[in-house]
Structures are given as structure tokens and as C-alpha cells.
Design an enzyme around this catalytic site. Structure first.
Site, PDB file in Angstrom:
ATOM      1  N   GLN A 237      -2.877   7.544   3.735  1.00  0.00           N
ATOM      2  CA  GLN A 237      -2.069   7.386   4.946  1.00  0.00           C
ATOM      3  C   GLN A 237      -0.833   8.283   4.878  1.00  0.00           C
ATOM      4  O   GLN A 237      -0.204   8.556   5.886  1.00  0.00           O
ATOM      5  CB  GLN A 237      -1.633   5.926   5.115  1.00  0.00           C
ATOM      6  CG  GLN A 237      -2.773   4.989   5.483  1.00  0.00           C
ATOM      7  CD  GLN A 237      -2.323   3.553   5.678  1.00  0.00           C
ATOM      8  OE1 GLN A 237      -2.813   2.662   5.017  1.00  0.00           O
ATOM      9  NE2 GLN A 237      -1.399   3.306   6.602  1.00  0.00           N
ATOM     10  N   ARG A 384      -0.595  -3.575   8.961  1.00  0.00           N
ATOM     11  CA  ARG A 384      -0.426  -3.435  10.394  1.00  0.00           C
ATOM     12  C   ARG A 384       0.894  -4.050  10.868  1.00  0.00           C
ATOM     13  O   ARG A 384       0.949  -4.784  11.847  1.00  0.00           O
ATOM     14  CB  ARG A 384      -1.591  -4.055  11.159  1.00  0.00           C
ATOM     15  CG  ARG A 384      -1.714  -3.411  12.546  1.00  0.00           C
ATOM     16  CD  ARG A 384      -2.992  -3.782  13.239  1.00  0.00           C
ATOM     17  NE  ARG A 384      -3.082  -3.063  14.502  1.00  0.00           N
ATOM     18  CZ  ARG A 384      -4.199  -2.610  15.014  1.00  0.00           C
ATOM     19  NH1 ARG A 384      -5.333  -2.775  14.393  1.00  0.00           N
ATOM     20  NH2 ARG A 384      -4.193  -1.994  16.166  1.00  0.00           N
ATOM     21  N   CYS A 385       1.948  -3.755  10.131  1.00  0.00           N
ATOM     22  CA  CYS A 385       3.277  -4.153  10.577  1.00  0.00           C
ATOM     23  C   CYS A 385       4.263  -3.293   9.842  1.00  0.00           C
ATOM     24  O   CYS A 385       3.930  -2.662   8.865  1.00  0.00           O
ATOM     25  CB  CYS A 385       3.557  -5.628  10.281  1.00  0.00           C
ATOM     26  SG  CYS A 385       3.872  -5.974   8.550  1.00  0.00           S
ATOM     27  N   GLU A 760       1.294  -2.061  15.863  1.00  0.00           N
ATOM     28  CA  GLU A 760       1.389  -3.219  14.993  1.00  0.00           C
ATOM     29  C   GLU A 760       1.858  -4.469  15.720  1.00  0.00           C
ATOM     30  O   GLU A 760       1.734  -5.569  15.205  1.00  0.00           O
ATOM     31  CB  GLU A 760       2.297  -2.846  13.849  1.00  0.00           C
ATOM     32  CG  GLU A 760       1.833  -1.470  13.340  1.00  0.00           C
ATOM     33  CD  GLU A 760       2.429  -1.043  12.048  1.00  0.00           C
ATOM     34  OE1 GLU A 760       3.618  -1.255  11.892  1.00  0.00           O
ATOM     35  OE2 GLU A 760       1.685  -0.517  11.219  1.00  0.00           O
TER      36      GLU A 760
END
Lengths: 806, 288
Positions: A237, A384-385, A760
Site C-alpha cells: 500500500q 479501512r479507517c 473509510e
């Protein structure tokens, strides 16, 4: 002009710029199975690596015998910690300031920890041989409970840290303690609680879950001995961070490391960190002189590479009797597993957890987080945050319901009363965050109207009466939340990773014919960057989105950036893209002025061209200006049309939303039907509404999974019992509810295009919304908090405890 | 998740398969749909040296009526069971249960024979076969024999099938016309095994239960036939009090393990809830 001349609006529509539901350009290859993922990479003479892993949660490794493994036909080498020590790589630094074993060095600290790495000419031979590595273990006492980690007689997890009283973030209180981190004003919070009419306190646990991308972590390391250069393909990522960390660890000069992230099949935080598989593949390639591929299995992924959450929050709220919030206190135990490999900005061991005051105007607040070691896999990533934002949002949104219940107020009304008001923005929270913009009451009001909230409450009241009369065995629950995120890490004054400021970048080069290429420091894992960045450029430069190639993931060609996670691509690289466009546009304006023989200031921008003010028929389109940039620039101007921008955001962005969920709970089985889920998101300026909707659908599906069934569970012996999809709940299309999405638009005042990030939000807001709905179903019976996940047996147990099966 | 190496055999006839089994002994494992065996091999919990794939034996496929029975070839897939008009009209519970197994992709490959022969109490078909009083046909070196489903299951992966035998067909007596039936299964998601499930086939006469069979899935180390519960129900009008007694009797014979589906007590209670619901639905479908 004649009737065939397109209007400004028609020209703008053709560009497919911001606001357009442009189809995702990457789907052309993804829907045809033509993506190029790491596992698709096959290099000449490539070998395959496979780990032998620990069957125990905690053990002393007394002896490793690799003879049988090495004798398997096709096996080239077997690496152990002893081998790695010769290159000083038995341990590696983590992003959080700790060190982590690459291969078991005397001990194993969690089940499935990497013990030996077999390299063979086929995946099959590597797997056969990995099974034949003989390891003699002596089992040690196990602790998998973070709440017991700092007990006086708790098992020592990290022998290597014995006697070390200082950690990366200050004093250690106990041999299993990693860090203490606090924010806010304790004295002010204590004073608020002292004068409060009503207080609540609840232990709110967010279980350990896993980001669980469809594609697991993998890499191909290829070391060229002649050039002394390493090429590393991987599911990264943050490819540039991997290059820098790789250089620091391996001592290979950074310019001789080429990191390439090809197509990545989901990341969700799992693919931010550096893992033993990468290090072992690199060492194996250096040792063997040929490329080495490592592919993680699903079980390996769920049980060894970065998990998320595992936050246990002792939460308190203080209020006046008429429902005005006065204070918040939260003490958290954070389970980081056996090594602190949490992916946070370096100075923030608990991430941005102090967003825990959420959407509410709370005058005094304090939070303290203690990180601890246990015999569980390392990690603690932002799934996802933004860093630890999901935990904070879950905690405050649950607590708001508990307080509303104690006050006897409707949870929506209680929220409405305490939401930060529109005129308070920019708003500085008790924790010091400056919220950039918001219009919270409007969002919540719109959400309540969309679902006819009052009618739902009436229906619930009737159903509860019917339940009491024994006419139904179903309970209806309504979850309502308002969340605020803090994303776009981040401003260099707040954020760095190993000393590198968390800026991001875009480099745009416009070709003579008016098409171009944009390269960025971020890396899409499915977010649709190739589509959306081109839309920003289309609007900013007046060139069709289709004429722009977006390229990410190759550290040789992309400008330096910190990667994609924490909803930072749009807030940071999106801003860099707009700023680079504006540099190009400024140059184009000078060229236009020269060509039209007017002063720069006599020109105005019109969708895709500069035109002379008051004389719109005299203009130069951006395509014409691109051509001119390569052959008739004004005297003294250098030719070409390109720009690079490194964007250091002045602040985070603060997306928000209001969600409402309606569930029906079967008290006899614990099954829950989601009747309705409405999600209103405000992510500022909307670049591609279709991609936003897709992101929200995906994030809500993940939130549904987390709230309703996910847990990475360890038994008391340290065995991870949920390491496959048989038992780790990954919802399918059948279980996943239908989503209703909606929006308001409150642009960020400090972002060049006003965008805030959205990927997110649905995970952050979705989890508390589901959980509040389930909890709400039981609230009228006196229940204050039921821990997640809300799977059948836990819900049934809650009903059982309330005497509903008598 | 890479299986160990193995030899692959694909016999053309039952006789050939039996011969291979005899020759290979314990080193040989039969492969039907593979949905249990292959994952086990990938985890290296099973490491057979030889796989004998029954997929090439045409005689093992098909559904046919034989007198008052229906005979299903062991390699008939769950998808075939769902698609069969004969089963839909004669033994609809078979279709209903098949549709609750895993997902369409699995059902295209998973077979009835594999499902019943594996001895996995989490499979749905073993309890159903006990409920329907089916008979399994097995072929071995010493010829063919018939084994009642109700006597077939001995424990976790332990069955009456002897080494060297191939389960070739399942013979199911057609329940009486007008019978009521239901297979109620609680599961966490599509593709999951049952937390608990109950199969009920019954007939009613004058508003009273005339005959009844009940079997339970995944609440012990083998599928369970709830005989005591059946006795309690026969002759009753399925009134609430009698059903409650029968359910208690059925719950009493369960001994589920704790697993991520829930603790033992919960799974026992779910067997009861599934049975209660199955009885209600079966009653509503029964004529007479």
C-alpha cells in the site's frame, strides 16, 4: 458562432471531470481477468518460499533441524534465524519503534509465527519441505488476554526486553507494557465529572478483527548481483516507505532498490507494514542469486499479517440532567500482540484515537491508552479507517446511546442536542483537533426524515408491547449514529513515519497533443485512482479524463509519497494533483497570453480554454496550448508542460455522516435481519459519485461483517480458532443487506478542491450503527451494552441473560 | 494450503474401483465431490498416497424409481437432486435439504454419496437419510451388501463402511402420500455447516400424528435419530405442551461440541428450536 458550437456545459460534460459518474477505467482489465497481480509475476528461474510456522502460542525453541527439509528434491535452501543473523536480519525494526523477529530466535510468541523459510523450485516442494523442518519446542505459559497482560504474575512475553524500562514512547510500567499515551485535560475532565448530574461508564470492547483483503500479502524479490540492485514486487500500500525501510534494514542504497506494486487486490491496512515474508524473500534472492516469490495463504493472512482493533475501552460520559454533555473520560487497553508492529504515524502510538469526542461539543475530555504485549499476532493497523478512528467512533457512539438511555432521551434527540453546530466551525475539540467544516444537524435531520424516524420509533413501541404480550418473538432495534472522521494524514507538524513527513505528491506531464500522464505517491488497491485522479485533472486543466494516464506503484517513476491508507489519497495526493495542475495552468496562461497578444490578466478560464475577457471568440484551448508549449513558448520561458507538487496538508479533513439501521432480532435463535440501512455521507466535494457509492457499499459490507460476526479468536492455549473462512465471518452477497446511500456536501475549506476522502467512512460509521441497532432492540429491558460481534449465539446469550427464554 | 503429492486414479467401473481399493489398501482414498477431502488434503490433515476418483463411473450417477423406493447413485450431485422432478414430487424434503447445502458451485460438484459416506456429523444428508430410513448399498471384494442408514453412523468420521468398500447407491423408501416434512437449518452464512438442524417427516390422520421420524444434524459426533421424541409425538395433535416435551427429549440426546458457532448449551437449544419449527412446518404441509 453557429448552433453547432458546444456550450460551456457541453464542453465540461465531455471532459468527464469532477462530479461525473465516470466508469472505472481499471475495470476494463479487472472484469476480463486481465489484471496484473503479484502472483501473476513469473520471472526466469524464479524460486518459491514457504514458512514453517509455530504450532504453539508461546514456546522456547530448543532446536531446529533442517536436514530432512533440505533433502527434499527441489529444495535449494532453508533459512532460520541463525542464517539471518549472518546478515544481521534475524530481527527487523517495526514502524512503531519496536523490533520484530523475522524468524523465531529462541522463542515463538504467537501461533503460526514464522520459524524457518524453505526455498525450492516449486511451491509444492517448498510446502513439502516446510512440513519436514523439525523443531523441538518447550511450551511456555500463554497469555492472550490484554486485560491480564499487566497482572503481577503474567507470563513474560518479550524476554528480549527484560529490564528495559524505556520504550519507543516513554516509560514502561510493566514487562508486558509497550506505551502509555494520553490526550486532553485530565483535571478539566475530572472537574466536569464532579459537577455532572448524570454519568455513565461502560467497558466497550472492539474485538480483534482482520482487514482480510481478497488477495493475500505476497512478493517477488529479485536481486541482481552484478548491478547490486534489488527489485521487489509486492502487494504494498506504501511502496516508497517499503523502499526506504528496505534500504535502512538491508543497507542496500535506496537508489538501488526498485519497489513495484502492481495491481493490488484490496489492502484495507493489511498491506501497509513490512513482514517477515518480504525480508526472507529478499535474503533468499540475495543468497540464491535468482528471484524468490512468497505467497501467503488465507490462514497465514488471517493469523499472522496485520490484524486490526483489539481495543478495550473503559468509557465514561458526563452530562447535565437535561442532556448537555459536560465531559468524557476513556481508559483503553490496546492489545498489540507479540511485537508492536502497529502502523501509525510514528509519534502517535494510539493513532488519532483522540477523535473520540466524535461529532459532539464536549467541553472537557481526557483519554489514556496503554499498549500491551500478548501471545497474539502483531499488527494493529488502520483497517479501512484512519489510525484508530474506528475504535474511537465505535466507543463514543455506543456511549452516546447508553447515556441517552440513562437520561430517558431518544438517542437521536440526545445527539442532535450535542452535535457541534454549523456556526462553531472551524471547531477546536477538547482534544485540540481543529475540525475543518461540518453541518451535522442538517445531515442527521435529513437521515431521520429519509427513514421516517419517528414512525419507526412508534412501530418499535408497538412491537415491544406485542412482545411483552407474547404475540411475537421478534424485537425491533433502531441504530442511529453521527460520526466524524479525521483523515488525510497528514500535516507534517503532526505526522511522520520514521521521520518522513506524511506529505504526498503528484507529477503531471502534458504531452504535445494534449494528453498526459500523472504519477503519484499513493497506490490504489481497488479504490479507482486511475479514474478519479484523471477527473481532477480534467476539471482543473480542461483536458478529457480519458486523455490522462494515471500511474502509481513504481518507486523509480512515481514521485515520493507515503502511500494509500487512512483515506489519505484524495485529501493529500488529490490536493497535490490539483496544485500541480494549477502550476501547469499558470504556465499555459502565459503561453496563451503570448499567443493571443494580451496580458495574462486579460484572460479568463472557461472550462477547457483561456479566452480574452469580453471577447470570448478569441481563445486558446488547453490542447492548443499543450502543442504550443513544445514549439512556441514566450521568449525566455523553458519549453514543456509539466509540474510536480509535494503537498503538505495544512490540516486533516473531517468527513462525517449520519447512518440509521433497523433490525429485527429473533430472540429464540439470536438471528438478526437487517431490515433497512440508510447511510448519509458528507465527504466534501464529490469527485466521482459512482465510485463514492461503491466505496460506501464495500465499507458497509465490511462493517456488517465486523459488527455481526467477525472476531480473530484465540483460545486459552494461544490457538487461533478463526483462521479460515469456515469460521471467520466474511459475509457473502446473500447475507449482506441492501444499502440506501445519500449525501450532503460540505467542502473542506483548506483543501484545494474541497474534497475530504470517503473510503473509510462507511466502516467507521457502519459498525456502531449496526451495534447500536442490536443493542437498541434490548435496551427497553434494561440492557446497556452487548459486546460485538453480534453473532447468533452471543445475541441469544444476551436474550438468555435477560430471561427471554423462560 | 498445498496438498502433499499423490497418485491419481480414475476407474471406469465400480469393479475397477473396488480392485484399486483392494490393491492400494490404506494408501488409497476414494474421491467423490471432494469438498471435504480436498480441503483436508490442503491442510495436510489427510495425506493419501492415492486418490481414486469415482467421477468416471457412469453407473454411479442417476436417480430412478424402483417399486416404492427411489434409488440415487452415489455420485449424483446435489444439483442433480434439486433438478429432479421425480424427487420433487416424491421426496421433496431431499430437494429442500439439498438447497440448503453450501452454495450452487459446491452443489454442482458435491455428491449425495460423498456427503453420506464421509461420516461427518456436520453434513446435512446423513441425518436426513436416517430420518427417511434410507439404505446404503456398498460394494466390496466380497460382493455387495446393504446397510441401513440408521445403523451406519458410529462416531466422528466412523461408519459401518468397511475398508475396501465403495458406497454405490442410496435407496430411499418414498414417504406416504400427503406426508408433511421440513428441514430446518440454522447457519451463520451461506456455505456454513449447521449450528444445528432438524429433519422431520410425518403423517397425520384425523388431526393426530400417525407416523413420524426426526433426525438432528451437527449436535453430536454423529447424526442423531430422535426416537424418544418421536414416541412422544405419535398420537398427539402436536399441541404446544407435547411438542415441548418432545423437544426436551430431543435436546436430551444431543452432545454438541463448543465451536465458533456457539457453546454446547446454545447448540443444544438450537436443535430444539429447529425441531420446533420443523414440526410446525411439517404439520402445516401434511394432509390428513
Amino acid at each position: 458562432m453557429n448552433d453547432m458550437t458546444p456550450t460551456s456545459a457541453e464542453r465540461a460534460a465531455k471532459l468527464e471531470g469532477m462530479g461525473c459518474k465516470r466508469k472505472r477505467v481499471e475495470d476494463i482489465r479487472f472484469t476480463q481477468g486481465k489484471g496484473n497481480y503479484v502472483d501473476d509475476i513469473k520471472l526466469p528461474n524464479m524460486l518459491y518460499g514457504e514458512f514453517n510456522r509455530s504450532p504453539y502460542g508461546h514456546a522456547h525453541v530448543k532446536k531446529i533441524d533442517t536436514a530432512k527439509a533440505a533433502a527434499v528434491p527441489g529444495v535449494v535452501a532453508v533459512l532460520t534465524a541463525e542464517t539471518l543473523k549472518t546478515v544481521n536480519l534475524a530481527w527487523m525494526p517495526t514502524l512503531a519503534g519496536d523490533v520484530q523477529m523475522v524468524l523465531a530466535d529462541g522463542y515463538v510468541l504467537f501461533q503460526n509465527q514464522e520459524v524457518a523459510f524453505v526455498i525450492a523450485d516449486s511451491r509444492e516442494a517448498a510446502a513439502d519441505a516446510a512440513d519436514l523442518v523439525e523443531v523441538e519446542y518447550e511450551q511456555l505459559p500463554v497469555n492472550v488476554d490484554p486485560l491480564k497482560a499487566m497482572a503481577p504474575n503474567a507470563p513474560v512475553i518479550r524476554e528480549d526486553l527484560k529490564g528495559k524500562t524505556e520504550g519507543a514512547h516513554g516509560k514502561r510500567k510493566h514487562y508486558n507494557h509497550i506505551f502509555s499515551w494520553q490526550a486532553g485535560d485530565k483535571a478539566a475532565a475530572d472537574a466536569a465529572f464532579a459537577k455532572a448530574d448524570v454519568t455513565i461508564r461502560e467497558m466497550i470492547s472492539y474485538p480483534r478483527v482482520h482487514p482480510c483483503p481478497l488477495e493475500t500479502c505476497q512478493c517477488v524479490a529479485s536481486f541482481d548481483k552484478i548491478k547490486g540492485e534489488l527489485t521487489l514486487y509486492g502487494t504494498f500500500q506504501a511502496p516508497h516507505v517499503i523502499r526506504t525501510v528496505g534500504s535502512l534494514i538491508s543497507k542496500i542504497p535506496e537508489h538501488k532498490i526498485h519497489v513495484i506494486s502492481p495491481d493490488v487486490g484490496g489492502g484495507f491496512g493489511n498491506k501497509v507494514g513490512a513482514y517477515p515474508g518480504y525480508i526472507c524473500s529478499i535474503v533468499a534472492s540475495i543468497v540464491t542469486g535468482v528471484p524468490v516469490k512468497w505467497t501467503e495463504s488465507r490462514i497465514d493472512n488471517l493469523s499472522t499479517t496485520a490484524f486490526a482493533r483489539d481495543f478495550h475501552m473503559d468509557m465514561e460520559l458526563a452530562c447535565t440532567k437535561d442532556g448537555k454533555l459536560l465531559g468524557l473520560r476513556c481508559y483503553t487497553i490496546a492489545d498489540h500482540g507479540a511485537f508492536d508492529a502497529c502502523a501509525n504515524a510514528t509519534k502517535w502510538p494510539a493513532g488519532l484515537f483522540s477523535i473520540i469526542s466524535g461529532s459532539y461539543d464536549i467541553p472537557a475530555a481526557h483519554c489514556l491508552v496503554d499498549g500491551v504485549y500478548t501471545n497474539k499476532a502483531p499488527g494493529g493497523v488502520a483497517y479501512r479507517c484512519s489510525f484508530r478512528v474506528t475504535e474511537a467512533a465505535y466507543c463514543v457512539e455506543r456511549a452516546m446511546d447508553i447515556m441517552a438511555q440513562k437520561l430517558g432521551m431518544d438517542p437521536a434527540d440526545f445527539r442532535m442536542k450535542n452535535l457541534i453546530r454549523r456556526e462553531q466551525f472551524p471547531y477546536t475539540s477538547a482534544f485540540g483537533w481543529q475540525y475543518d467544516s461540518g453541518d451535522y444537524q442538517t445531515a442527521l435531520t435529513k437521515a431521520m426524515e429519509a427513514v421516517s424516524y419517528r414512525k419507526l420509533r412508534d412501530e418499535q413501541k408497538q412491537k415491544r408491547e406485542a412482545f411483552k404480550r407474547g404475540e411475537t418473538r421478534e424485537l425491533m432495534g433502531i441504530g442511529v449514529i453521527h460520526f466524524t472522521e479525521i483523515v488525510g494524514a497528514g500535516p507534517s507538524r503532526n505526522c511522520d513515519i520514521l521521520g518522513i513527513a506524511m506529505f504526498d505528491s503528484a507529477e503531471i506531464r502534458i504531452h504535445p497533443t494534449g494528453s498526459g500522464i500523472c504519477r503519484l505517491g499513493t497506490k490504489s488497491q481497488g479504490q479507482g485512482h486511475e479514474t478519479t485522479y484523471a477527473q481532477i485533472i480534467a476539471t482543473e486543466l480542461g483536458l478529457a479524463a480519458d486523455s490522462i494516464t494515471v500511474e502509481e506503484g513504481n518507486t523509480d517513476t512515481a514521485p515520493y509519497g507515503l502511500g494509500t491508507y487512512g483515506s489519505r489519497s484524495t485529501p493529500v495526493s488529490g490536493a497535490a494533483t490539483a496544485m500541480a495542475c494549477r502550476k501547469i495552468k499558470a504556465k499555459a496562461q502565459m503561453i496563451a497570453a503570448y499567443m493571443l497578444e494580451v496580458h495574462d490578466d486579460d484572460l479568463e478560464w472557461d472550462v477547457d480554454r483561456f479566452r480574452v475577457k469580453g471577447n470570448p471568440e478569441r481563445f486558446k484551448t488547453m490542447t492548443e496550448l499543450a502543442w504550443a508549449a513544445y514549439h512556441e513558448v514566450p521568449p525566455g520561458m523553458e519549453p514543456g508542460l509539466e509540474a510536480v507538487d509535494y503537498y503538505d496538508p495544512p490540516n486533516f479533513t473531517f468527513p462525517f455522516g449520519a447512518y440509521i439501521c433497523v433490525v429485527d432480532v429473533d430472540v429464540d435463535t439470536g438471528m438478526i435481519k437487517v431490515r433497512r440501512f440508510y447511510a448519509l455521507d458528507d465527504c466534501g466535494t464529490r469527485i466521482n459519485p459512482m465510485i463514492i457509492e461503491g466505496q460506501i457499499h464495500g465499507g458497509l459490507a465490511e462493517a456488517f461483517g465486523i459488527a455481526m460476526g467477525q472476531e480473530i479468536h484465540y483460545d486459552d492455549d494461544g490457538n487461533v480458532t478463526t483462521a479460515s473462512f469456515l469460521d471467520y465471518f466474511l459475509p457473502t452477497a446473500v447475507e449482506t443487506p441492501r444499502w440506501e446511500t445519500d449525501w450532503t456536501t460540505t467542502p473542506s475549506p483548506h483543501h484545494p478542491i474541497g474534497a475530504k476522502g470517503v473510503g473509510e467512512s462507511p466502516n467507521v460509521g457502519g459498525v456502531p450503527c449496526f451495534s447500536n441497532a442490536v443493542n437498541d432492540a434490548f435496551a427497553f429491558l434494561g440492557s446497556t451494552h452487548i459486546q460485538m460481534p453480534h453473532d447468533h449465539w452471543r445475541v441469544w446469550t444476551a436474550a438468555e441473560k435477560l430471561g427471554l427464554h423462560a | 494450503m498445498i496438498p502433499g503429492s499423490f497418485n491419481y486414479h480414475r476407474p471406469k467401473s465400480v469393479q475397477e474401483a473396488v480392485g484399486l481399493l483392494a490393491k492400494l489398501g490404506d494408501d488409497g482414498r476414494l474421491l467423490a465431490g471432494g469438498h471435504s477431502l480436498i480441503p483436508t488434503m490442503k491442510l495436510r490433515l489427510a495425506t493419501p498416497a492415492n486418490l481414486i476418483d469415482l467421477g468416471g463411473i457412469a453407473d454411479l450417477k442417476g436417480i430412478r424409481a424402483d417399486g416404492n423406493d427411489i434409488v440415487v447413485g452415489a455420485m449424483t450431485t446435489q444439483h442433480d437432486l434439486i433438478a429432479s422432478d421425480l424427487l420433487a414430487s416424491k421426496i421433496p424434503i431431499l430437494r429442500e435439504t439439498s438447497a440448503q447445502i453450501a452454495d450452487p458451485q459446491v452443489r454442482y460438484v458435491g455428491t449425495l454419496g460423498g456427503n453420506v459416506a464421509n461420516g461427518d456429523p456436520a453434513n446435512d444428508m446423513p441425518a436426513l437419510m436416517m430420518c427417511l430410513n434410507a439404505t446404503f448399498h456398498a460394494s466390496g471384494k466380497s460382493g455387495e451388501r446393504k446397510i441401513a442408514a440408521r445403523g451406519f453412523y458410529q462416531g466422528l468420521y466412523a461408519t459401518a463402511l468397511q475398508s475396501g468398500e465403495v458406497l454405490t447407491a442410496i435407496r430411499i423408501p418414498v414417504p406416504a402420500a400427503g406426508h408433511g416434512y421440513a428441514y430446518e437449518k440454522l447457519k451463520r452464512k451461506i456455505g456454513d455447516f449447521a449450528t444445528a438442524a432438524a429433519a422431520v417427516v410425518l403423517t397425520m390422520k384425523g388431526g393426530k400424528v400417525n407416523s413420524c421420524a426426526i433426525a438432528l444434524t451437527n449436535v453430536a459426533d454423529k447424526p442423531l435419530l430422535a426416537e424418544e421424541a418421536t414416541k412422544i409425538l405419535i398420537g398427539s395433535a402436536l399441541d404446544a405442551a407435547t411438542v415441548k416435551r418432545a423437544v426436551a427429549a430431543a435436546e436430551a440426546i444431543t452432545s454438541p461440541a463448543e465451536d465458533p458457532r456457539g457453546p454446547a448449551q446454545y447448540r443444544t437449544k438450537m436443535a430444539g428450536v429447529m425441531l420446533t419449527r420443523a414440526l410446525a412446518r411439517a404439520k402445516s404441509l401434511a394432509k390428513g
